[in-house]
Scaffold this motif. Structure first.
Motif: not given
Length: 87
Positions: A24-47
């Motif tokens: 998921f890319k953040n539309t208000s901050r260029n270069g930021y987003g979140c990756s959802i990992n369903p196998t590990e039940n983890l949301a990772t936010f980064g840039m």
């Protein structure tokens, strides 16, 4: 259980390009987003601009938790600061 295919393409200020995408890319901050990992039940936010860095990791187990998390972390930097101030 997280089911990527049933998550919306747009949640708050995040969007993804198709139903199978974990990113998921953040539309208000260029270069930021979140990756959802369903196998590990983890949301990772980064840039990735100007360099790659992980900002926050959160456990999520259902689609509802993913939606709620993405809605409340519209600006991930402000959200992270708020969490750190509470600690």
């Amino acid at each position: 259980m997280i089911d990527l295919e049933t998550l919306p393409l747009r949640i708050g200020s995040y969007e993804r390009k198709d139903l199978n995408s974990r990113m998921f890319k953040n539309t208000s901050r260029n270069g930021y987003g979140c990756s959802i990992n369903p196998t590990e039940n983890l949301a990772t936010f980064g840039m990735w601009i100007p360099c790659g860095a992980t900002i926050l990791r959160e456990k999520v187990t259902t689609n509802e938790e993913v939606i709620e998390l993405l809605k409340k972390t519209g600006d991930i930097i402000s959200y992270k600061r708020k969490i750190e101030q509470k600690s």
